[in-house]
Motif scaffolding. Sequence first.
Motif, PDB file in Angstrom:
ATOM      1  N   GLN A  60       0.823  -1.211   0.000  1.00 39.72           N
ATOM      2  CA  GLN A  60       0.000   0.000   0.000  1.00 39.72           C
ATOM      3  C   GLN A  60       0.860   1.266   0.000  1.00 39.72           C
ATOM      4  OE1 GLN A  60      -2.719   0.333   3.311  1.00 39.72           O
ATOM      5  NE2 GLN A  60      -4.278   1.212   1.973  1.00 39.72           N
ATOM      6  N   LYS A  61       1.979   1.257   0.715  1.00 38.24           N
ATOM      7  CA  LYS A  61       2.882   2.409   0.706  1.00 38.24           C
ATOM      8  C   LYS A  61       3.410   2.665  -0.706  1.00 38.24           C
ATOM      9  CE  LYS A  61       4.455   2.028   5.469  1.00 38.24           C
ATOM     10  NZ  LYS A  61       5.563   1.625   6.334  1.00 38.24           N
ATOM     11  N   ASP A  62       3.823   1.598  -1.384  1.00 36.58           N
ATOM     12  CA  ASP A  62       4.306   1.738  -2.761  1.00 36.58           C
ATOM     13  C   ASP A  62       3.212   2.268  -3.677  1.00 36.58           C
ATOM     14  OD1 ASP A  62       6.734   0.773  -1.917  1.00 36.58           O
ATOM     15  OD2 ASP A  62       6.357  -1.285  -2.621  1.00 36.58           O
ATOM     16  N   LYS A  63       1.998   1.749  -3.516  1.00 41.39           N
ATOM     17  CA  LYS A  63       0.879   2.163  -4.354  1.00 41.39           C
ATOM     18  C   LYS A  63       0.528   3.629  -4.105  1.00 41.39           C
ATOM     19  CE  LYS A  63      -2.320   0.907  -7.249  1.00 41.39           C
ATOM     20  NZ  LYS A  63      -1.995   0.472  -8.594  1.00 41.39           N
ATOM     21  N   LEU A  64       0.506   4.046  -2.849  1.00 42.42           N
ATOM     22  CA  LEU A  64       0.210   5.442  -2.534  1.00 42.42           C
ATOM     23  C   LEU A  64       1.280   6.375  -3.092  1.00 42.42           C
ATOM     24  CD1 LEU A  64      -1.170   5.168   1.110  1.00 42.42           C
ATOM     25  CD2 LEU A  64      -2.458   5.633  -0.989  1.00 42.42           C
ATOM     26  N   ALA A  65       2.538   5.925  -3.087  1.00 42.74           N
ATOM     27  CA  ALA A  65       3.617   6.726  -3.669  1.00 42.74           C
ATOM     28  C   ALA A  65       3.410   6.886  -5.176  1.00 42.74           C
ATOM     29  CB  ALA A  65       4.967   6.079  -3.390  1.00 42.74           C
ATOM     30  N   GLN A  66       2.982   5.824  -5.855  1.00 42.00           N
ATOM     31  CA  GLN A  66       2.709   5.900  -7.288  1.00 42.00           C
ATOM     32  C   GLN A  66       1.557   6.858  -7.571  1.00 42.00           C
ATOM     33  OE1 GLN A  66       1.829   1.905  -8.491  1.00 42.00           O
ATOM     34  NE2 GLN A  66       3.979   1.310  -8.672  1.00 42.00           N
ATOM     35  N   ILE A  67       0.504   6.784  -6.771  1.00 42.74           N
ATOM     36  CA  ILE A  67      -0.663   7.647  -6.963  1.00 42.74           C
ATOM     37  C   ILE A  67      -0.283   9.102  -6.734  1.00 42.74           C
ATOM     38  CG2 ILE A  67      -2.941   8.244  -6.037  1.00 42.74           C
ATOM     39  CD1 ILE A  67      -3.300   5.217  -5.467  1.00 42.74           C
ATOM     40  N   GLN A  68       0.501   9.359  -5.685  1.00 44.65           N
ATOM     41  CA  GLN A  68       0.918  10.732  -5.398  1.00 44.65           C
ATOM     42  C   GLN A  68       1.817  11.269  -6.507  1.00 44.65           C
ATOM     43  OE1 GLN A  68      -0.371  12.524  -2.909  1.00 44.65           O
ATOM     44  NE2 GLN A  68       0.648  14.239  -3.869  1.00 44.65           N
ATOM     45  N   ALA A  69       2.686  10.410  -7.045  1.00 43.26           N
ATOM     46  CA  ALA A  69       3.544  10.832  -8.151  1.00 43.26           C
ATOM     47  C   ALA A  69       2.701  11.214  -9.366  1.00 43.26           C
ATOM     48  CB  ALA A  69       4.522   9.716  -8.516  1.00 43.26           C
ATOM     49  N   LYS A  70       1.650  10.458  -9.627  1.00 43.99           N
ATOM     50  CA  LYS A  70       0.770  10.790 -10.754  1.00 43.99           C
ATOM     51  C   LYS A  70       0.058  12.113 -10.498  1.00 43.99           C
ATOM     52  CE  LYS A  70      -3.008   9.214 -13.624  1.00 43.99           C
ATOM     53  NZ  LYS A  70      -3.952   8.157 -13.953  1.00 43.99           N
ATOM     54  N   LYS A  71      -0.435  12.319  -9.269  1.00 43.19           N
ATOM     55  CA  LYS A  71      -1.107  13.572  -8.944  1.00 43.19           C
ATOM     56  C   LYS A  71      -0.153  14.755  -9.092  1.00 43.19           C
ATOM     57  CE  LYS A  71      -4.595  11.846  -5.714  1.00 43.19           C
ATOM     58  NZ  LYS A  71      -5.054  11.862  -4.322  1.00 43.19           N
ATOM     59  N   ASP A  72       1.082  14.599  -8.636  1.00 45.09           N
ATOM     60  CA  ASP A  72       2.078  15.665  -8.761  1.00 45.09           C
ATOM     61  C   ASP A  72       2.381  15.967 -10.224  1.00 45.09           C
ATOM     62  OD1 ASP A  72       2.176  15.739  -6.008  1.00 45.09           O
ATOM     63  OD2 ASP A  72       4.040  14.575  -5.866  1.00 45.09           O
ATOM     64  N   ARG A  73       2.530  14.905 -11.024  1.00 48.72           N
ATOM     65  CA  ARG A  73       2.808  15.084 -12.447  1.00 48.72           C
ATOM     66  C   ARG A  73       1.656  15.810 -13.135  1.00 48.72           C
ATOM     67  NH1 ARG A  73       1.115  12.118 -16.452  1.00 48.72           N
ATOM     68  NH2 ARG A  73       0.633  10.325 -15.139  1.00 48.72           N
ATOM     69  N   LEU A  74       0.423  15.430 -12.803  1.00 53.80           N
ATOM     70  CA  LEU A  74      -0.738  16.091 -13.403  1.00 53.80           C
ATOM     71  C   LEU A  74      -0.824  17.555 -12.983  1.00 53.80           C
ATOM     72  CD1 LEU A  74      -3.432  13.287 -13.041  1.00 53.80           C
ATOM     73  CD2 LEU A  74      -2.359  14.083 -15.146  1.00 53.80           C
ATOM     74  N   ALA A  75      -0.507  17.835 -11.719  1.00 50.94           N
ATOM     75  CA  ALA A  75      -0.538  19.217 -11.239  1.00 50.94           C
ATOM     76  C   ALA A  75       0.537  20.054 -11.946  1.00 50.94           C
ATOM     77  CB  ALA A  75      -0.334  19.258  -9.734  1.00 50.94           C
ATOM     78  N   ALA A  76       1.723  19.475 -12.131  1.00 48.72           N
ATOM     79  CA  ALA A  76       2.792  20.204 -12.823  1.00 48.72           C
ATOM     80  C   ALA A  76       2.418  20.466 -14.278  1.00 48.72           C
ATOM     81  CB  ALA A  76       4.093  19.394 -12.756  1.00 48.72           C
TER      82      ALA A  76
END
Length: 161
Positions: free
Chosen positions: A103-119
């Motif tokens: 779950q930690k790995d999955k949440l990191a992937q999701i947050q990375a996607k959110k950050d990329r979309l925001a950028a």
Amino acid sequence: MPVRLRLRRLGRKDRPYYHIIAADSRSPRDGRFIEIVGHYDPLTNPATIDLDQDKALKWLKNGAQPTETVRAILSYKGVLLKLHLTRKGFSPEEIQSRFETWQKDKLAQIQAKKDRLAAEEAVRKSEALNQESKRRQAIEERIRSKNQPSVVEESAPPASE
């Protein structure tokens, strides 16, 4: 009575919102159901999924068959991982520790996607602002040139003869 885990469509036209439900496989898509297991909103990016993992795991252990979309959602949320580890005979503590790591790995992937979309959105907004300012400057320049009085050279009076 064969039970399926499937989606029940809600929401207005072109704005779908789904409940993840346990239902008899013979009932219609939006008809009778046994229990609501979660909610799924595909319009957000990434999709919003609110799932009661214990209920979903209970139904899977009792033999409910998920549809393809619900299977993907359960896999995305880690329910199928828990079911797999349970069937392999791991202890509850081992299952929980492995699930938390996953779950930690999955949440990191999701947050990375959110950050990329925001950028990407920030870059898109700044480009749009730059283009708008260029258009505005061009319009202002045309207005200035139109409103400036034209300089007419005064001609010398005609020479008298």
